[in-house]
Design an enzyme around this catalytic site. Structure first.
Site, short mmCIF file in Angstrom:
data_model
loop_
_atom_site.label_atom_id
_atom_site.label_comp_id
_atom_site.label_asym_id
_atom_site.label_seq_id
_atom_site.Cartn_x
_atom_site.Cartn_y
_atom_site.Cartn_z
N ASP A 162 0.79 -1.52 0.02
CA ASP A 162 0.10 -0.13 0.00
C ASP A 162 0.80 1.26 -0.19
OD1 ASP A 162 -2.61 -1.01 -0.05
OD2 ASP A 162 -2.68 -1.18 2.04
C1 GLC Z 1 -1.55 -4.07 5.21
C2 GLC Z 1 -3.10 -4.07 4.38
C3 GLC Z 1 -2.87 -5.01 3.31
C4 GLC Z 1 -1.49 -4.54 2.52
C5 GLC Z 1 -0.34 -4.57 3.36
C6 GLC Z 1 1.09 -4.10 2.85
O1 GLC Z 1 -1.75 -5.11 5.97
O2 GLC Z 1 -4.06 -4.45 5.28
O3 GLC Z 1 -3.91 -4.73 2.28
O4 GLC Z 1 -1.29 -5.43 1.22
O5 GLC Z 1 -0.66 -3.72 4.45
O6 GLC Z 1 1.02 -2.51 2.38
#
Ligand code: GLC
Length: 803
Positions: free
Chosen positions: A482
């Site tokens: 993210d």
């Molecule tokens: C968090 C989010 C997930 C994402 C991860 C890496 O755990 O819930 O959707 O893939 O972060 O950013």
């Protein structure tokens, strides 16, 4: 690696974690729940609860970002009427020192025992399966050698239902509050109006009921928080408890609580029992109906036993007996328990998710299904349908959504649509239910309906249309990571491209099974094209790059600027998981990952964290270096390394990586790690952050499911496939034998592994019910359902590893 630590130990037999002192570095939580009512509870009784939807039907309030973190809670104060001293049955909030405390963290139950001043209380907290309420089942015993006159006061602080309203409309909330004392049933009722609409143009008022009642005649009650606590005090020293008498008052227009006072006269050795119920009802008649069952102590005991039985059945679906007690302890209990919790709750509510944001993260829930579908297939089926209906007819996935209200969030995260095929095909392999592929379901924002298979193909097409100039998948807003959300949405993600390969391979296998030849051939052509593009543009020479930018430069390359990450974890692990890079080439690749990213707690997500925020790269640099996606051991990604090593047959490494990440390791570093050692958290801080090993964001993380998959399908090597169970263990060479009991499509397989020659993987022969079978697939036929079948696996060089 240890089963016990400074704050507690794993109880293998009961599948519990026993916390032995209350002052854990942070509150350590557990969940109590059924299909309608969910409660979070800390090791000292704190936490929130809700009915169905944490945004609109909160029952118990929770103050996020409070000091301390877990206030308020489900408290019972105990008062000695002779000397007026008082304390809390769960240690908090009164925080007396010198008591004896323990908290049994069980599968959807929590038992907190506290002995203080010659009085022992034990509260068993749980949610029965059939009603939207929580039970606090308290036994109070005089363990001193003299007669005691004791008084207790319970405390349940009600929320104004809508979580946002409770927080934002603090003018309105206390003024709408309605409470009453139901003298006949000796219950406190909170029945304020609540707007469950979505905004000013869409107000929708309902009147719900919350109740707090006990099964024992009371000597007083209180319905108003301020009167209970008193001015210039807090939950630690409420005036009613200090004074020894309740307000016996309900305030309309105030902050509602439920508090019941009881008095006890206890001879030495004598005990008494009070059972409180706190819950939700539609209206008053509904409340009367709901609250009457768990007055009967036999019903209460039965409901508790029922929870134990449900979990025994669930966890018995996969049991390992290996030479490592530490491994067995977590695989047979908390790895599965956490995976089951994420399967049901997705990312809705935890100590860091307050239940009003995303209820379901599309990519999250797709992955959350993978770890426990063997034990809870019907839950998984339900969820997979919900997820499929989160796709639009063009195949785009809604990144976050709420199935209760039918509200969908944004699209544009281009990994999302690539996950569903992996979960849906895993489900069909687990259950053998090929018809699931033909089941009809809806689409987001459309009247159209079509089969699960057509949903998967629409998602596939959507992915294919979103490739970039190099032929790889575009990143969109972000791929799995993210915080790598670059300004240029068309830059290409090597991770998503590899994920696309994995899901396409899974889809091709399904299409072949269904006899859909044309579609299968089409996807095979696509797979070939993109595999060539990956090898052509994304291979950096020794590892895979992370992203390709428009100007041709790459993120995650040996030639990246010196202050920028040269290698990222995700594409390396997925190159192996997707099957793009196997055997010797895969091993060489993972060796480099270990060298560059390996730590004692798992693998870091990149080698050099970003030192500042650069919008062009995304928000990753907003985190201090070594935190979250900016260079920590991000457990979710780290667990892919275990699985990847297992797929390569390097059992020693797979096991070692599992144990680095294992809960038992966290036991030893509890003070640094801070969060619950018995479940995985989202990330563990790394250098250059000044603390190495600090955990954050426990419970609802994709790590849960992948740890389960890594242990069960990777290391122990029991892999569901369309025609039966594939056997492909990947274990430490020092294991000479081990055993797994696995329920599969209604059959219990007792699989005994023998490894006299110290192999890490590979199979010489397999005997099923005494008869040798060819290869490493134990075929399953529906007529096996209900049977127990003994299997003997002799490890050695033989049948293909990577089937
Ligand atoms: C968090 C989010 C997930 C994402 C991860 C890496 O755990 O819930 O959707 O893939 O972060 O950013």
């Amino acid at each position: 690696m240890s089963l016990s630590g400074k704050y507690g130990h794993f109880d293998l037999e009961n599948r519990e974690y026993v916390i032995s002192r209350p002052d854990t570095p942070r509150p350590w939580y557990n969940y109590l729940m059924n299909n309608e009512y969910v409660a979070m509870i800390s090791n000292t009784g704190g936490g929130v609860s809700y009915y169905r939807d944490p945004r609109i039907y909160r029952v118990l309030r929770y103050r996020y970002q409070n000091v301390p973190y877990d206030r308020p809670g489900r408290y019972v104060y105990i008062r000695d009427d002779e000397d007026s001293s008082y304390w809390s049955a769960t240690w908090a909030p009164s925080w007396t020192s010198g008591g004896e405390y323990s908290c049994r963290v069980g599968t959807n139950y929590q038992i907190i025992t506290y002995k203080y001043n010659g009085i022992q209380t034990q509260i068993r907290y749980f949610v029965p399966q059939d009603l939207p309420l929580e039970i606090w089942d308290m036994r109070i015993s005089n363990v001193s050698d003299r007669f005691r006159r004791i008084r207790s006061f319970s405390y349940a602080e009600f929320a104004f239902w809508g979580a946002m309203r409770d927080l934002m409309n603090i003018d309105n909330c206390p003024n709408v509050s309605r409470q009453k004392w139901d003298a006949e049933n000796q219950a406190l009722l909170h029945y304020s109006y609540n707007d469950i609409g979505t905004g000013l143009n869409d107000m929708h008022f309902v009147m719900n009921y919350a109740f707090h009642v006990s099964n024992r005649p009371v000597s007083g009650y209180g319905g108003d928080r301020d009167l209970f606590i008193g001015s210039y005090r807090d939950e630690r020293n409420p005036i009613c408890v200090e004074r020894g008498s309740s307000s016996n008052y309900c305030e309309n227009g105030g902050y509602p609580i439920g508090s019941l006072e009881h008095s006890f006269e206890l001879e030495p050795g004598e005990s008494a029992r009070v059972v409180y119920q706190t819950g939700y009802a539609k209206d008053e008649a509904d409340y009367r109906n709901k609250a009457k069952k768990y007055i009967d102590e036999r019903e209460i005991d039965g409901a508790f036993e029922n929870i134990r039985t449900i979990w025994k059945t669930r966890l018995d679906a996969f049991r390992a007996e290996t030479p490592s007690r530490e491994f067995d302890a977590v695989v047979n209990s908390f790895v599965q328990y956490q995976a089951a919790t994420t399967l049901v709750l997705s990312r809705s509510i935890s100590s860091y998710e307050w239940g009003i944001g995303r209820a379901i993260g599309f990519r999250d829930s797709c992955q959350d299904q993978l770890g426990m579908m063997h034990s809870m297939p019907e839950e998984s089926r339900k969820f997979l349908r919900i997820l499929a209906e989160g796709l639009a007819t063009d195949g785009s996935a809604s990144h976050n959504f709420n199935p209760f209200t039918g509200q969908y969030g944004s699209t544009g995260f281009y990994d999302d649509h690539n996950w569903l095929a992996l979960s849906a095909t895993a489900f069909i392999k687990e259950t053998g239910d090929l018809d699931f592929a033909r089941e009809i379901m809806g689409f987001r924002g459309s009247e159209k309906k079509s089969s699960m298979l057509e949903h998967l193909l629409a998602a596939q097409d959507y992915a294919w249309k979103h490739r970039g100039v190099n032929g790889l998948m575009q990143t969109g807003h972000a791929d799995w990571n993210d915080s790598l959300n670059p300004e240029d949405k068309k830059c290409e993600s090597v991770f998503t491209s590899l994920l696309y390969c994995a899901s396409t391979i899974a889809l091709i296998e399904l299409l072949d099974k269904l006899g859909e030849k044309k579609q299968s051939q089409k996807l095979s052509r696509r797979l070939k094209t993109i595999s060539a593009a990956i090898e052509g543009s994304a291979w950096d020479g020794n590892w895979y790059k992370r992203m390709l930018r428009k100007d041709g430069s790459a993120l995650g390359s040996a030639s990246s600027p010196q202050d920028e990450a040269s290698i990222f974890l995700e594409p390396q692990a997925w190159a192996v998981i997707s099957g793009i890079r196997q055997s010797e080439r895969g091993k060489a690749l993972l060796d480099i990952v270990e060298k560059k990213l390996g730590t004692e707690y798992g693998h870091k997500v990149m080698d050099i964290p970003f030192s500042r925020f650069e919008p062009e790269l995304g928000s990753v640099g907003i985190y201090p270096p070594g935190i979250k996606e900016n260079g920590s051991v991000f457990n979710h990604a780290s667990s892919w390394m275990i699985y990847a090593e297992a797929l390569l047959g390097r059992g020693g490494k797979a096991f070692e990586y599992f144990m680095r990440m294992s809960q038992t390791t966290k036991n030893e570093i509890a003070d640094t790690h801070e969060v619950e050692p018995y479940v995985a958290c989202q990330f563990i801080s790394q250098k250059p952050y000044h603390i190495v090993g600090r955990g954050r964001n426990p419970w609802l993380t994709g790590t849960a499911s992948w740890m389960a998959v890594s242990a069960m399908q990777g290391i122990l090597g029991i892999r569901p496939s369309y025609d039966g169970l594939l056997i492909s263990p990947s274990i430490p060479g020092s294991w000479t034998s081990f055993k797994v009991i696995r329920r599969f499509r209604g059959t219990e397989y007792k699989i005994q592994f023998l490894n006299p020659d110290g192999f890490e993987s590979g199979i010489k022969s397999i005997k099923v019910a005494g008869r040798e079978i060819p290869g490493n697939l134990i075929p399953h036929s529906p007529s096996d359902s209900g049977a127990t079948i003994d299997v003997e696996v002799l490890m050695g060089s033989g049948a293909a590893l990577l089937s």
